[in-house]
Design an enzyme around this catalytic site. Structure first.
Site, mmCIF file in Angstrom:
data_model
loop_
_atom_site.group_PDB
_atom_site.id
_atom_site.type_symbol
_atom_site.label_atom_id
_atom_site.label_comp_id
_atom_site.label_asym_id
_atom_site.label_seq_id
_atom_site.Cartn_x
_atom_site.Cartn_y
_atom_site.Cartn_z
ATOM 1 N NE ARG A 1 0.707 2.176 -12.406
ATOM 2 C CZ ARG A 1 0.853 3.486 -12.283
ATOM 3 N NH1 ARG A 1 0.293 4.308 -13.147
ATOM 4 N NH2 ARG A 1 1.577 3.993 -11.316
ATOM 5 C CG HIS B 1 -1.272 2.861 -8.161
ATOM 6 N ND1 HIS B 1 -0.408 1.794 -8.184
ATOM 7 C CD2 HIS B 1 -1.891 2.824 -6.957
ATOM 8 C CE1 HIS B 1 -0.484 1.152 -7.023
ATOM 9 N NE2 HIS B 1 -1.377 1.756 -6.272
ATOM 10 C CE1 TYR C 1 2.281 7.979 -12.031
ATOM 11 C CE2 TYR C 1 0.792 9.213 -10.602
ATOM 12 C CZ TYR C 1 1.115 8.060 -11.281
ATOM 13 O OH TYR C 1 0.274 6.981 -11.216
HETATM 14 C C1 LIG Z 1 3.872 -1.976 2.654
HETATM 15 C C2 LIG Z 1 3.048 -1.089 1.767
HETATM 16 N N1 LIG Z 1 3.340 0.219 1.676
HETATM 17 C C3 LIG Z 1 2.591 1.030 0.903
HETATM 18 C C4 LIG Z 1 1.544 0.536 0.211
HETATM 19 C C5 LIG Z 1 0.697 1.477 -0.631
HETATM 20 N N2 LIG Z 1 0.907 1.176 -2.047
HETATM 21 C C6 LIG Z 1 0.066 0.376 -2.710
HETATM 22 S S1 LIG Z 1 0.601 0.040 -4.228
HETATM 23 C C7 LIG Z 1 1.984 0.986 -4.047
HETATM 24 C C8 LIG Z 1 2.979 1.068 -5.163
HETATM 25 C C9 LIG Z 1 3.478 -0.286 -5.542
HETATM 26 O O1 LIG Z 1 4.305 -0.209 -6.647
HETATM 27 P P1 LIG Z 1 4.953 -1.483 -7.324
HETATM 28 O O2 LIG Z 1 5.501 -2.400 -6.274
HETATM 29 O O3 LIG Z 1 5.883 -1.018 -8.362
HETATM 30 O O4 LIG Z 1 3.723 -2.250 -7.969
HETATM 31 P P2 LIG Z 1 2.686 -1.720 -9.058
HETATM 32 O O5 LIG Z 1 1.580 -1.042 -8.297
HETATM 33 O O6 LIG Z 1 3.410 -0.816 -9.962
HETATM 34 O O7 LIG Z 1 2.152 -2.935 -9.743
HETATM 35 C C10 LIG Z 1 2.000 1.569 -2.791
HETATM 36 C C11 LIG Z 1 3.020 2.482 -2.300
HETATM 37 C C12 LIG Z 1 1.270 -0.846 0.320
HETATM 38 N N3 LIG Z 1 0.252 -1.428 -0.334
HETATM 39 N N4 LIG Z 1 2.034 -1.634 1.095
#
Ligand SMILES: Cc1ncc(C[n+]2csc(CCOP(=O)(O)OP(=O)(O)O)c2C)c(N)n1
Lengths: 325, 355
Positions: free
Chosen positions: B255, B259, B268
């Site tokens: 990305r 985020h 980071y």
């Molecule tokens: C169960 C849960 N824990 C924490 C979060 C908070 N959170 C939202 S996005 C994220 C990171 C997700 O990373 P990834 O799965 O790699 O997807 P990306 O955002 O990189 O597309 C977190 C920790 C959440 N949405 N759901």
């Protein structure tokens, strides 16, 4: 003393605990290098290193389960769940293990952990980020559930939670993270869990609230005071155990009760408070206990958030009803 | 055939040239298909950039940008058939728009309106899933139903690398393996779950290799190569339709931004890394290819960009002018018919709305 926001006070509380007690560790998603998505752990990773401020993989069940295991082996972990809406993968660990470890082992082990989670609405957050499901945890015997509503309380209650021998669910109202600043003492100090805070004193009405509802109620109380109607306002702070004495003595003084919470009404903590008052202070009541709450609908996406959350108009209408009864 | 591959499949290289494996695939594609790759990615990027601006202007809420991941989303979604199911997460609106989600609904979602969750009739897209990895077991169940009903549809779950740490990921892959279900687990490994790098997420070097533990094929593909993503996805879909079961696809991507609009990736990630991935940009790569083999002229490229801007303008106009739902909308669709207490609450809201 420093003027701190609630989020800074929480960070300060964590730093104080980490400095004071080698057994304390902080773990969770993004708590390390990034300093937490709300900056509750800002600077801690730099000061205390990777072994005490731990960025974990994205796995709530393991974050809380591991915290329980650490506590079994003598540590004092503080686990961060990023938003309360994401605590459910860890629900099993909290309900089946943290809450009953002491009972099951007849005091041999206890889950002396703190689980911190931001909660509640009011900041236009995305779906599922704004729920108030505190009563799910209040309902589980073996847990303590607390909610600060000021920066000074946030620090003192956090330090008390970390020292507490039992598992504490420490809920942080996101709406209040940066809404005000307050003088917060630099040293370690403790606000004992289980004690409500008297926010205002009055005669006409007792109002019970916690978290982000407290400033809302304070505002309403101020307006009504200008009209010559004074309220007793209690910030419960500790949802379990409740400060029964503070609640009941206020009710015995005023005879009228309004409860304000943002969680849905049915099965919310307001129902429990109503039952408590009925059981112990029924004869002092001069009007039915009234609740202003969220509705029994899934917490909406933010376009309708203001229509869901209690507001000044709804409080006023309820107060008029209670006073006129 | 889909084989376990730990080496990422790559057809279209960052400089626009084709790998030996890629040349025949590229040549087998119609120019219409190639144009669709391009138009889809330009639309996704245009929409994404506009959304970031709208957030900065306070017109929409916190937004999760997808820039950099266009090839993974567009390439995979273009391979789908109308009857396939999509279980997206919050960053997958690029895939959703290709699969038939109107742009104004996508904007609605980020405006905090529930209308943004609803796909048009006949389009099988579920609402963006916010709790990480929870959509995976659901995709498994839908695939299971399709198998039981004798349908040829496939269920595709989109998720990030962070999602592979949750129990739900492992449980879903296990079910899919045990029951041989027509399901595709499409992981966009963009290297970070908010601030946590993949090396802190997983002790394995790749996501794809995790498939072995569940006896599924795991395929690693260059997620910035739309041609390879499309081809790998097509093969996985065919495999599922033939009754051979699920596939885990790891699209390796990045990305480019933070985020969400509430995050600051500079805390980071270092600049060199971001620059290196800029070089591997999925859209520029295809443009370079086109300039080499003449599928699109410069004029056509410009027209495409202009049309996408117009389309996004139109969608924003529609979304921003739509009337806000009344407060009583809170009660719509909570239950098929309202329980008594909820009727009282609704009446209260109605009374207040009327003064
Ligand atoms: C169960 C849960 N824990 C924490 C979060 C908070 N959170 C939202 S996005 C994220 C990171 C997700 O990373 P990834 O799965 O790699 O997807 P990306 O955002 O990189 O597309 C977190 C920790 C959440 N949405 N759901």
């Amino acid at each position: 003393m420093a003027e701190l926001t609630m989020i800074q006070a929480i960070c300060d509380g964590l730093a104080t605990a980490l400095r004071q007690d080698k057994r304390v560790v902080v773990l969770g998603e993004d708590v390390g290098k990034n300093g937490g998505v709300f900056r509750a752990t800002e600077g801690l990773w730099q000061e205390f290193g990777d072994e005490r401020v731990i960025d974990t993989p994205l796995a709530e069940a393991s974050i809380v389960g591991a915290a329980i295991g650490m506590a079994i082996n003598g540590m004092r972990p503080v686990a961060e769940i990023q938003f309360m809406g994401f605590i459910y993968p860890a629900f099993e660990q909290i309900v089946s293990h943290a809450a009953r470890l002491r009972t099951r082992t007849q005091g041999q082990y206890s889950a002396s952990i703190v689980v911190r989670a931001p909660y509640g609405g009011g900041i236009r957050a995305p779906e599922l980020h704004s729920d108030s499901t505190e009563s799910l945890f209040v309902h589980i015997p073996g847990l303590k559930v607390v909610v600060p509503s000021t920066p000074a309380d946030a620090k003192g209650m956090l330090l008390a939670a970390i020292r507490d021998p039992d598992p504490v669910i420490y809920l942080e109202p996101m709406k209040l993270y940066r809404s005000t600043r307050q003088q917060v003492r630099q040293e370690a100090y403790v606000i004992p869990l289980g004690q409500a805070r008297q926010v205002r004193e009055g005669e006409a009405l007792t109002v019970l609230a916690w978290g982000a509802m407290v400033p809302l109620v304070e505002q309403a109380a101020e307006r009504w005071a200008q009209r010559g109607v004074s309220w007793d306002v209690l910030d419960l702070r500790s949802l379990y155990p409740l400060d029964e004495e503070a609640i009941l003595s206020s009710v015995r003084k005023t005879g009228r009760v309004l409860i304000v919470h943002e969680a849905p009404k049915t099965g919310g903590l307001g129902a429990e408070l109503t039952a408590l008052i009925n059981e112990h202070a029924f004869l002092w009541l001069e009007a039915p206990i009234t609740r202003v709450t969220g509705y029994d609908v899934p917490v909406p996406m933010f376009a309708l958030e203001d229509d869901f959350r209690p507001n000044q108009e709804r409080i006023d209408r309820a107060v008029e009803k209670v006073l006129a009864f | 055939m889909l084989q376990q591959s730990d080496q990422a499949v790559q057809f279209l290289q960052p400089d626009g040239s084709l790998s030996d494996q890629g040349r025949p695939v590229w040549e087998s594609l119609s120019s219409e298909m190639k144009r669709k790759f391009y138009e889809g990615m330009v639309l996704a990027r245009t929409m994404d950039r506009r959304s970031v601006i709208l957030q900065r202007q306070g017109q929409i809420g916190t937004y999760a940008p997808l820039e950099g991941q266009e090839a993974a989303q567009v390439g995979s979604a273009l391979a789908l058939a109308k009857e396939d199911w999509i279980f997206p997460s919050y960053r997958d609106h690029g895939a959703a728009m290709i699969a038939g989600m109107p742009l104004d609904r996508i904007l609605f979602y980020w405006m905090g309106r529930v209308e943004g969750n609803i796909a048009p009739k006949g389009v099988r897209i579920l609402p963006p899933c916010v709790p990480i990895a929870t959509q995976l077991p659901q995709a498994v169940g839908t695939a299971w139903a399709a198998k039981w009903r004798g349908e040829s549809s496939v269920a595709v779950a989109y998720f990030g690398d962070g999602a592979t740490s949750e129990g739900d990921f492992h449980e879903a892959l296990n079910f899919a393996g045990v029951f041989r279900l027509p399901c595709i687990f499409f992981c966009q490994n963009n290297h970070y779950a908010i601030s946590v790098p993949f090396s802190r997420q997983s002790a394995t070097a790749t996501v794809a290799e995790k498939a072995r533990a569940y006896n599924l094929p795991g395929v690693r593909v260059d997620g910035n190569d739309v041609v390879a993503v499309y081809d790998v996805m097509r093969k996985a879909l065919n495999r599922a339709r033939r009754g051979e079961g699920a596939t885990l696809i790891e699209a390796v991507t990045y990305r480019k931004g933070s985020h969400t609009t509430a995050d600051d990736a500079k805390r980071y990630r270092n600049r060199d890394e971001v620059k290196e991935w800029e070089r591997r940009d999925p859209l520029q790569r295809l443009e370079k290819r086109f300039l080499i083999d003449g599928t699109l002229t410069r004029g056509q490229v410009e027209t495409c960009h202009r049309r996408c801007r117009e389309e996004v303008d139109k969608a924003w106009k529609k979304a921003s002018q739509a009337k806000k739902a009344p407060p009583t909308h809170l009660f719509a669709h909570v239950y098929q018919s309202l329980p008594a207490e909820l009727k009282r609450q609704r009446a209260q809201v109605e009374g207040e709305a009327h003064g």
